[in-house]
Design a protein around this motif. Structure first.
Motif, PDB file in Angstrom:
ATOM      1  N   CYS A  40     -24.163  -3.985 -14.750  1.00 49.48           N
ATOM      2  CA  CYS A  40     -25.376  -3.408 -14.199  1.00 49.48           C
ATOM      3  C   CYS A  40     -26.553  -3.695 -15.045  1.00 49.48           C
ATOM      4  O   CYS A  40     -26.255  -4.425 -16.155  1.00 49.48           O
ATOM      5  N   PHE A  41     -27.730  -3.352 -14.681  1.00 52.72           N
ATOM      6  CA  PHE A  41     -28.731  -3.838 -15.408  1.00 52.72           C
ATOM      7  C   PHE A  41     -29.796  -2.468 -15.735  1.00 52.72           C
ATOM      8  O   PHE A  41     -29.993  -1.788 -14.907  1.00 52.72           O
ATOM      9  N   VAL A  42     -30.110  -2.291 -16.965  1.00 48.42           N
ATOM     10  CA  VAL A  42     -30.889  -1.039 -17.397  1.00 48.42           C
ATOM     11  C   VAL A  42     -32.394  -1.895 -17.591  1.00 48.42           C
ATOM     12  O   VAL A  42     -32.599  -2.534 -18.754  1.00 48.42           O
ATOM     13  N   SER A  43     -33.573  -1.459 -17.170  1.00 45.59           N
ATOM     14  CA  SER A  43     -34.977  -2.160 -17.267  1.00 45.59           C
ATOM     15  C   SER A  43     -35.392  -1.557 -18.664  1.00 45.59           C
ATOM     16  O   SER A  43     -34.922  -0.446 -19.146  1.00 45.59           O
ATOM     17  N   HIS A  44     -36.590  -2.004 -18.740  1.00 46.82           N
ATOM     18  CA  HIS A  44     -37.324  -1.580 -20.233  1.00 46.82           C
ATOM     19  C   HIS A  44     -37.630  -0.240 -19.953  1.00 46.82           C
ATOM     20  O   HIS A  44     -37.980   0.374 -21.071  1.00 46.82           O
ATOM     21  N   GLN A  45     -37.754   0.256 -18.835  1.00 54.21           N
ATOM     22  CA  GLN A  45     -38.290   1.667 -18.463  1.00 54.21           C
ATOM     23  C   GLN A  45     -37.108   2.682 -18.287  1.00 54.21           C
ATOM     24  O   GLN A  45     -37.318   3.687 -17.947  1.00 54.21           O
ATOM     25  N   GLY A  46     -35.655   2.043 -18.437  1.00 56.40           N
ATOM     26  CA  GLY A  46     -34.949   2.865 -18.511  1.00 56.40           C
ATOM     27  C   GLY A  46     -34.110   2.976 -16.842  1.00 56.40           C
ATOM     28  O   GLY A  46     -33.031   3.625 -16.837  1.00 56.40           O
ATOM     29  N   GLU A  47     -34.708   2.525 -15.963  1.00 59.52           N
ATOM     30  CA  GLU A  47     -34.346   2.576 -14.508  1.00 59.52           C
ATOM     31  C   GLU A  47     -32.679   1.573 -14.517  1.00 59.52           C
ATOM     32  O   GLU A  47     -32.730   0.522 -15.140  1.00 59.52           O
ATOM     33  N   VAL A  48     -31.841   1.905 -13.830  1.00 61.49           N
ATOM     34  CA  VAL A  48     -30.603   1.470 -13.828  1.00 61.49           C
ATOM     35  C   VAL A  48     -30.580   0.846 -12.510  1.00 61.49           C
ATOM     36  O   VAL A  48     -30.789   1.423 -11.404  1.00 61.49           O
ATOM     37  N   PHE A  49     -29.909  -0.388 -12.436  1.00 61.51           N
ATOM     38  CA  PHE A  49     -29.918  -1.289 -11.217  1.00 61.51           C
ATOM     39  C   PHE A  49     -28.616  -1.793 -11.191  1.00 61.51           C
ATOM     40  O   PHE A  49     -27.870  -2.030 -12.266  1.00 61.51           O
ATOM     41  N   PRO A  50     -27.913  -2.053  -9.892  1.00 57.54           N
ATOM     42  CA  PRO A  50     -26.496  -2.620  -9.871  1.00 57.54           C
ATOM     43  C   PRO A  50     -26.524  -3.953 -10.516  1.00 57.54           C
ATOM     44  O   PRO A  50     -25.288  -4.436 -11.180  1.00 57.54           O
ATOM     45  N   CYS A  51     -27.725  -4.880 -10.528  1.00 54.15           N
ATOM     46  CA  CYS A  51     -27.613  -6.118 -11.109  1.00 54.15           C
ATOM     47  C   CYS A  51     -29.038  -6.448 -11.525  1.00 54.15           C
ATOM     48  O   CYS A  51     -30.050  -5.785 -10.624  1.00 54.15           O
ATOM     49  N   GLY A  52     -29.609  -7.324 -12.180  1.00 57.10           N
ATOM     50  CA  GLY A  52     -30.833  -7.767 -12.428  1.00 57.10           C
ATOM     51  C   GLY A  52     -31.463  -8.179 -11.262  1.00 57.10           C
ATOM     52  O   GLY A  52     -32.835  -8.362 -11.281  1.00 57.10           O
ATOM     53  N   TYR A  53     -30.853  -8.719 -10.377  1.00 58.15           N
ATOM     54  CA  TYR A  53     -31.506  -9.201  -9.054  1.00 58.15           C
ATOM     55  C   TYR A  53     -31.537  -8.485  -7.901  1.00 58.15           C
ATOM     56  O   TYR A  53     -32.195  -8.497  -6.792  1.00 58.15           O
ATOM     57  N   LEU A  54     -31.040  -7.219  -7.941  1.00 55.08           N
ATOM     58  CA  LEU A  54     -30.903  -6.377  -6.841  1.00 55.08           C
ATOM     59  C   LEU A  54     -31.772  -5.335  -7.077  1.00 55.08           C
ATOM     60  O   LEU A  54     -31.343  -4.207  -7.730  1.00 55.08           O
ATOM     61  N   PRO A  55     -33.028  -4.938  -6.417  1.00 57.07           N
ATOM     62  CA  PRO A  55     -33.974  -4.123  -6.882  1.00 57.07           C
ATOM     63  C   PRO A  55     -34.043  -2.832  -6.108  1.00 57.07           C
ATOM     64  O   PRO A  55     -34.735  -2.290  -5.859  1.00 57.07           O
ATOM     65  N   ILE A  56     -32.846  -2.171  -6.244  1.00 56.76           N
ATOM     66  CA  ILE A  56     -32.502  -0.852  -6.036  1.00 56.76           C
ATOM     67  C   ILE A  56     -31.959   0.044  -6.976  1.00 56.76           C
ATOM     68  O   ILE A  56     -31.307  -0.188  -7.587  1.00 56.76           O
ATOM     69  N   SER A  57     -33.032   0.831  -7.445  1.00 59.98           N
ATOM     70  CA  SER A  57     -33.038   1.647  -8.405  1.00 59.98           C
ATOM     71  C   SER A  57     -32.056   2.775  -8.194  1.00 59.98           C
ATOM     72  O   SER A  57     -31.908   3.366  -7.299  1.00 59.98           O
ATOM     73  N   CYS A  58     -31.023   2.981  -8.943  1.00 59.34           N
ATOM     74  CA  CYS A  58     -29.717   4.075  -8.837  1.00 59.34           C
ATOM     75  C   CYS A  58     -29.921   5.127  -9.906  1.00 59.34           C
ATOM     76  O   CYS A  58     -28.842   5.785 -10.028  1.00 59.34           O
TER      77      CYS A  58
END
Length: 137
Positions: A40-58
């Motif tokens: 999964c991917f956690v952005s620098h703002q703390g948002e969690v995404f399924p991967c770095g290329y899938l822009p759906i915040s979870c």
């Protein structure tokens, strides 16, 4: 992220638990799409995404835990269920070990469960489910 004793967030343990692959002796880390199953991917703002290329915040690690997003997000759960895949990915005999790229599907169709747009493979069930074209006209 502190790993709890009740649930291991290691991508290796998550990958072993991909539905439908138990007992296959398959190394799930070589699976095609790892979104929500191995990474999964956690952005620098703390948002969690399924991967770095899938822009759906979870979710956000600022308001909840990574574990909550990983376990309870409907997007993450849907990505782990190959039976929900659509189009030729949905009938493909390799959907449990490939899954196509969910980010490319989302980019093309605005649906992360849509078929992988760049896959040239034609699943056997897909070939037999599409009526042949009539070229006599």
């Amino acid at each position: 992220v502190k790993m709890g004793t009740d649930y291991n967030l290691s991508p290796f343990s998550a990958a072993r638990n991909v539905p439908g692959t138990a007992g296959t002796n398959l190394n799930q880390m070589t699976k095609g799409c790892l979104a929500a199953t191995g990474i999964c991917f956690v952005s620098h703002q703390g948002e969690v995404f399924p991967c770095g290329y899938l822009p759906i915040s979870c979710g956000s690690v600022k308001t909840s835990t990574l574990k909550e997003a990983w376990v309870y997000s409907s997007v993450f759960r849907n990505l782990r269920d190959p039976e929900l895949l659509e189009g030729k990915c949905g009938v493909c005999e390799f959907k449990r070990i490939c899954s196509g790229c969910r980010a490319r599907a989302y980019e093309e169709e605005c649906d992360f469960l849509a078929e992988e747009p760049n896959c040239s493979y034609e699943p056997k069930r897909f070939l037999f489910s599409v009526p042949p074209k009539n070229f006599s006209k």
